[in-house]
Write a protein that holds these residues in place. Structure first.
Motif, short mmCIF file in Angstrom:
data_model
loop_
_atom_site.label_atom_id
_atom_site.label_comp_id
_atom_site.label_asym_id
_atom_site.label_seq_id
_atom_site.Cartn_x
_atom_site.Cartn_y
_atom_site.Cartn_z
N SER A 206 -18.20 10.52 -60.62
CA SER A 206 -17.85 9.42 -59.72
C SER A 206 -19.06 8.53 -59.47
CB SER A 206 -17.32 9.97 -58.40
OG SER A 206 -17.06 8.93 -57.49
N GLN B 9 -21.63 8.13 -61.48
CA GLN B 9 -21.90 7.35 -62.70
C GLN B 9 -20.99 6.14 -62.81
OE1 GLN B 9 -21.61 10.08 -65.98
NE2 GLN B 9 -23.47 11.23 -65.40
N GLU B 10 -19.73 6.34 -62.44
CA GLU B 10 -18.78 5.23 -62.52
C GLU B 10 -19.12 4.14 -61.49
OE1 GLU B 10 -16.32 4.60 -64.65
OE2 GLU B 10 -17.05 6.34 -65.80
N TRP C 221 -22.05 3.51 -60.31
CA TRP C 221 -23.27 2.81 -60.77
C TRP C 221 -22.96 1.85 -61.90
CZ3 TRP C 221 -27.55 1.57 -58.83
CH2 TRP C 221 -28.62 1.12 -59.60
N LYS C 222 -22.01 2.29 -62.78
CA LYS C 222 -21.61 1.42 -63.89
C LYS C 222 -20.98 0.14 -63.36
CE LYS C 222 -18.72 1.41 -68.05
NZ LYS C 222 -17.76 2.19 -68.88
N VAL C 223 -20.12 0.30 -62.36
CA VAL C 223 -19.48 -0.88 -61.76
C VAL C 223 -20.53 -1.80 -61.12
CG1 VAL C 223 -17.91 -1.65 -59.94
CG2 VAL C 223 -17.28 0.26 -61.42
N LYS D 179 -23.66 -2.11 -61.96
CA LYS D 179 -24.45 -2.79 -62.98
C LYS D 179 -23.66 -3.91 -63.64
CE LYS D 179 -26.99 -0.52 -65.79
NZ LYS D 179 -27.40 0.45 -66.83
N GLU D 180 -22.39 -3.71 -63.83
CA GLU D 180 -21.58 -4.71 -64.52
C GLU D 180 -21.19 -5.86 -63.59
OE1 GLU D 180 -18.31 -2.62 -66.09
OE2 GLU D 180 -19.45 -1.68 -67.75
N ASN D 181 -21.14 -5.62 -62.29
CA ASN D 181 -20.70 -6.66 -61.33
C ASN D 181 -21.95 -7.34 -60.73
OD1 ASN D 181 -19.64 -8.10 -59.10
ND2 ASN D 181 -17.81 -6.81 -59.26
N ASP E 112 -25.54 -7.22 -57.46
CA ASP E 112 -26.89 -7.12 -57.98
C ASP E 112 -27.90 -7.07 -56.84
OD1 ASP E 112 -28.90 -6.95 -59.72
OD2 ASP E 112 -28.71 -8.95 -60.59
#
Length: 682
Positions: A133, A135-136, A138-140, A142-144, A148
């Motif tokens: 969870s 990791q997900e 953090w991925k969101v 980084k992508e959004n 930032d």
């Protein structure tokens, strides 16, 4: 947030809240997340009053956030559970602050308990799935880009740089040196104002730079610029006061220098240009000393205002100097024209107006030449200069005209004075004694002709070369007795040339005395001078009566006829002639010494009384003088005619002296000699 930041935009983190709302709706499904607002350093305002304000701001942010179509009508409470906690000031109420923090800490310890801060357990993953969870998540993140970290950095830099800027602004406003300069510049200019103020501003900005160096560069620069603008707004009134003092001081110095230059004899235009250049340069030097390095203000308005003030002062002085110059030359014209013109009009002749014209031309040319030389220093255009010269010429002409009108108003007095001069004085200007030899009619006519000449000269203003017939008209109408008789004759219908209100070929603007006024003045003049003529005639007749001692002709003839025998007796006996002659001399002496004719001028009775008091003393005095002056005679006077003649002469002298002594009590040789001379003449 700080209690005093409630309601503010940046300090209350409203942009961050807006971002949170947007991301929560876009990335997560609706679930209750607790938003806790911890208010630091709570003031005396009750929390019940602060919390509604804060909730209202949150609701406004929520309403303004763009929402997906499915969540458009979703209320804030579906996503967030808003709580507000207030903490007291740590410095003022330390114990109470610690107690409140401990209570808040316990709420976080029990946040997953039912009703706790994390009471909404929807979307909770088990511990075994936490790694995936995270990791997900953090991925969101980084992508959004909305999540930032630099955005958070900018937010922090904005808040902190603003705090630093406010702090430095407050420090500058309380700076002792700045406060002293601000107070001093209100009344007087401050030397080195620009350099001193620039140094204080540089120090304040450098302090800001030192404290804000680690924050975002863009935010730091923007806040620095805002701080600089606020500081310049603060010091701008003082700078304007400094420029005002500089401008007013320069203007006063210019006025003094300009006046000194004019008093020293410098030309007006040269003095104006020189002083203007010098003091504008002086203002530029003072302005350079007052310039603030950080400011980029347009100060040309102050210089333009100074230039306008200088030009206005030059214009006012120019007008005053020109007025003073014109007034001085007008005064000179008054002095040069009034007296001579009045004298010429008083002694009016045929050459009076040509003489006045010549005088006016000479004095006007002199004044025009003088004012032209004076105006050369004013650097005037030809049109303005010609206007002033023309005005001066018109003024000179106006002075002559005004004096002529003034004299015309008193023409009757002048006519009577001239009549008196010609009538009562002879050709040698000696008072005239009216005897029987003067021709009063001719003298009166001459005197009236002179007065009429004065009236004709005064009748019109004659500075042009035009010829008029005023004198002829007046002479024919007032002095020509034949024409007057014709005018009085009812059978003759000839019109009166003076029955008019204007002269032929003379405009009304040049008329001083109208024909009707001339006629009225002449009538009044004749009536007022008639008495003098009557008195002269009476005096002449009285003089004739006083000097005519001879009896009438018939009495003389009777004396000759009836006294023929007595006359022959006297011729036959010369002794009788001598006795009669001696008696005649005695009577003549008594007549002169007693002044019988003079005594009887005051009346018969006063004359008799006066003679009765002087008669006996005069007789006694004559007898005494005869007794003292008689000598023995051995020669018969009848045989020595020369001796007899000397005897009678001595006797006459003795009679004169004796009679003088009798009448006055003082013997006067001069009077005796005069009488002796009279006797010889007789």
């Amino acid at each position: 947030m700080w209690c005093h930041d409630i309601g503010r935009e940046q300090a209350a983190n409203k942009p961050l809240l807006k971002t949170v709302f947007q991301v929560m709706m876009r990335l997560f499904s609706p679930r209750k997340t607790t938003l806790m607002f911890v208010i630091r350093d709570k003031t005396r305002t009750p929390l019940e009053n602060l919390e509604p304000v804060l909730r209202e701001d949150i609701q406004k942010i929520w309403d303004s956030v763009p929402k997906p179509e499915a969540l458009k009508e979703t209320p804030l409470s579906e996503f967030f559970n808003v709580e507000v906690v207030a903490l007291s000031s740590y410095e003022e109420k330390e114990e109470q602050f610690k107690e409140q923090v401990a209570t808040l800490r316990q709420r976080f310890f029990h946040s997953i308990a039912p009703g706790g801060l994390a009471g909404d357990r929807r979307g909770v993953v088990p511990a075994s799935g936490f790694s995936f969870s995270a990791q997900e998540i953090w991925k969101v993140i980084k992508e959004n880009k909305d999540l930032d970290l630099p955005a958070h950095k900018v937010m922090v830099a904005t808040v902190r740089c603003e705090e630093i800027a406010n702090e430095k602004y407050s420090i500058f406003a309380a700076n002792e040196e700045w406060c002293q300069m601000e107070e001093a510049v209100q009344s007087d200019p401050v030397s080195g104002f620009g350099k001193k103020l620039s140094a204080i501003l540089n120090f304040t900005l450098s302090e800001y730079d030192a404290e804000a160096i680690y924050f975002d560069g863009g935010v730091r620069s923007a806040k620095r610029k805002q701080l600089e603008e606020k500081l310049l707004q603060l010091v701008q009134p003082a700078h304007q006061s400094m420029l005002g003092h500089l401008r007013s001081g320069t203007l006063e110095n210019f006025k003094e220098a300009f006046e000194k230059a004019l008093n020293a004899g410098d030309g007006f235009s040269l003095a104006a240009v020189t002083c203007t250049q010098n003091y504008l340069a002086q203002f530029d030097e003072g302005h350079a000393d007052a310039v603030i390095e950080q400011a980029n203000w347009d100060t040309s308005k102050a210089r333009d205002k100074l230039r306008r003030d200088i030009d206005a002062h030059i214009t006012s002085v120019r007008v005053a100097k020109l007025s003073e110059l014109t007034s001085s030359f007008e005064a000179k014209l008054n002095e040069a024209l009034l007296g001579p013109v009045g004298a010429l009009l008083d002694g009016a002749t045929s050459e009076t107006w040509p003489a006045i014209k010549k005088l006016l031309q000479r004095e006007t040319e002199s004044a025009v030449a003088g004012i032209s030389n004076a105006l050369s220093g004013f650097d005037m255009d030809k049109q303005s200069k010609d206007k002033i010269l023309k005005s001066l010429e018109n003024y000179a002409k106006g002075v002559v005209e005004a004096k002529a009108r003034e004299e015309a108003e008193r023409v009757l007095i002048l006519m009577k004075e001239r009549f008196s001069i010609f009538f009562s004085h002879d050709s040698d200007s000696m008072p005239r004694v009216w005897t029987g030899k003067e021709d009063i009619r001719a003298i009166t006519k001459t005197a009236r002709s002179a007065s009429l000449k004065l009236l004709s000269v005064m009748a019109a203003f004659r500075l042009d070369d035009d010829v008029d017939n005023i004198e002829t008209t007046l002479s024919s109408a007032l002095m020509d007795t034949k024409n007057n008789a014709v005018f009085k004759d009812r059978s003759i219908t000839t019109s009166d040339p003076l029955a008019s209100s204007s002269w032929e070929e003379i405009p009304s603007s040049r008329t001083l005395i109208t024909p009707l006024q001339c006629k009225s003045l002449w009538r009044q003049f004749k009536s007022e001078t008639e008495h003098a003529v009557t008195q002269a005639i009476s005096a002449q007749e009285a003089h004739k009566r006083n000097n005519n001692w001879l009896p009438p002709p018939w009495a003389i003839v009777a004396l000759v006829v009836l006294g023929f025998n007595e006359f022959m007796t006297l011729l036959r006996n010369p002794l009788y002639v001598g006795v009669v002659f001696a008696v005649f001399l005695l009577i003549k002496a008594l007549w002169v010494q007693l002044d019988i004719s003079g005594e009887f001028r005051n009346g018969a009775l006063p004359g008799l009384l006066s003679l009765s008091t002087k008669f006996i003393p005069t007789i006694m005095n004559l007898i005494r003088r005869l007794a003292e002056g008689q000598k023995p005679m051995t020669t018969d006077p009848r045989r020595n005619p020369a001796l007899a003649s000397n005897f009678f002469q001595n006797g006459s002298s003795s009679f004169s002296d004796s009679s003088s002594s009798a009448s006055s009590g003082i013997t006067s040789p001069k009077e005796g000699n005069e009488y002796s001379s009279n006797l010889k003449d007789d």
